[in-house]
Design an enzyme around this catalytic site. Structure first.
Site, PDB file in Angstrom:
ATOM      1  N   ARG A 171       0.823  -1.217   0.000  1.00 39.55           N
ATOM      2  CA  ARG A 171       0.000   0.000   0.000  1.00 39.55           C
ATOM      3  C   ARG A 171       0.859   1.270   0.000  1.00 39.55           C
ATOM      4  NH1 ARG A 171      -2.292  -3.669  -1.082  1.00 39.55           N
ATOM      5  NH2 ARG A 171      -3.956  -4.731   0.000  1.00 39.55           N
ATOM      6  N   SER A 220     -10.199  -0.510   4.473  1.00 37.18           N
ATOM      7  CA  SER A 220      -9.315  -0.686   5.631  1.00 37.18           C
ATOM      8  C   SER A 220      -8.625   0.637   5.954  1.00 37.18           C
ATOM      9  CB  SER A 220      -8.254  -1.743   5.328  1.00 37.18           C
ATOM     10  OG  SER A 220      -8.877  -3.000   5.215  1.00 37.18           O
ATOM     11  N   GLU A 290      -3.546   3.617   6.475  1.00 39.48           N
ATOM     12  CA  GLU A 290      -3.364   3.410   5.035  1.00 39.48           C
ATOM     13  C   GLU A 290      -3.993   4.589   4.286  1.00 39.48           C
ATOM     14  OE1 GLU A 290      -4.832  -0.485   3.738  1.00 39.48           O
ATOM     15  OE2 GLU A 290      -5.757   0.472   2.002  1.00 39.48           O
TER      16      GLU A 290
END
Ligand code: FAD
Length: 298
Positions: A171, A220, A290
């Protein structure tokens, strides 16, 4: 700030556009200027006219962005549905522009009898956002498929780049400073159209069973720490269902923060900090978001 010569451009400019309309969390204050280019040539022309110090924010589908309530004091470039070229370049190679939805890339590849892009079907972002984030799911990551990308800098100069020009992580993508994605070439394997379509359906069903897909969220919130899952740590800290204002840790998937209706970006940001503190207290692990945070608080 001098006005842009809009008569030279074919895109659409809005002023004080609420970014809550363009983020999947449905929060975020206004952008001073919000530009939707007509196509990539128009975007290049637009960038060529920008003042050199104008702050820029690139926006795909806003599915990984927390825009603060005070908004963004600069120009947002919204690619979704605008940089929308999607072609089969040659056997096994798809060229998609940055504003094409990942789901569309997955379906296009499957219909062409190519496999390897199925995981993109459930990622609710654009290809540009996926390249910026190295988006991934179910073991696949977008950069595993990248052959080349085309970038643009703020003067409008286009460059073709190869994977080795970037540092790619989980990520995380770092590349040449001051360049953004215009398009990507993805290499896929020859397969069976029907099987790829069945796989897409299977992955979407799995997602619907485990994620709160009907409530506004950003997917997420935290990266998984090495060898563990952020959701497991959040649940173990007793935070499932914990709420600040209209922001709540999802009961279905603890690494999701959902907007229950009236959340502000400040509620979400406060909940992110609270989760980080509580998880660290319970497990010693400080979770790393993230989600990208931009803009000004009020
Ligand atoms: C329900 C749900 C499920 C999700 N599931 C997943 C998942 O399984 N896997 C996963 O990885 N992510 C997942 N996400 C997060 C998100 O969809 C991905 O990170 C996606 O790649 C973001 O794309 P976007 O177009 O929405 O980017 P945005 O949110 O618009 O932008 C994200 C970042 O990329 C930058 N950016 C956007 N376009 C460009 C461009 N053209 N060039 C350079 N930078 C750019 C932005 O400035 C920003 O910093 C999920 C989100 C939701 C809401």
């Amino acid at each position: 700030m001098p006005a842009l010569r809009m008569d030279e451009l074919r895109g659409e400019m809005r002023y004080d556009e609420p970014l809550s309309r363009h983020t999947s969390w449905r929060v975020g204050g206004p952008a001073r200027r919000f530009y939707q280019p007509a196509d990539s040539a128009d975007l290049v022309a637009f960038l060529g006219l920008l003042e050199p110090d104008e702050p820029l924010l690139w926006l795909g589908l806003g599915s990984n962005l927390l825009v603060r309530d005070g908004g963004f004091a600069g120009t947002v470039i919204a690619t979704q549905g605008r940089l929308n070229g999607l072609t089969l370049e040659e056997p096994g190679i798809i060229r998609a522009e940055a504003g094409v939805a990942c789901a569309k890339v997955a379906r296009f590849a499957a219909r062409a009898g190519l496999c390897g892009a199925e995981f993109l079907a459930g990622i609710p972002g654009t290809l540009g956002g996926a390249l910026a984030m190295n988006a991934g799911a179910f073991g696949g990551e977008v950069w595993q498929r990248v052959l080349k990308v085309v970038t643009v800098d703020r003067s409008g100069r286009l460059t073709e780049r190869v994977v080795q020009d970037f540092s790619i992580g989980y990520r995380q993508v770092t590349g040449p400073e001051g360049e953004w994605f215009i398009a990507g070439l993805l290499a896929l394997e020859a397969g069976d159209a029907k099987a790829a379509q069945v796989e897409i359906r299977r992955l979407l069903e799995r997602r619907a069973a485990t994620q709160p897909t009907r409530q506004p969220s950003c997917g997420s919130v935290f990266r998984n720490p090495p060898g563990d899952h952020a959701g497991r740590l959040i649940e173990a800290a007793g935070l499932k269902g914990y709420a600040i204002g209209g922001a709540r840790v999802s009961d279905k998937h603890a690494n999701f923060i959902v907007n229950t209706g009236q959340a502000s970006a400040a509620d979400i940001e406060a909940l992110i900090s609270h989760v980080q503190d509580e998880v660290e207290r319970a497990s010693g692990e400080r979770l790393i978001p993230e989600v990208h945070r931009v803009g000004e608080a009020v």
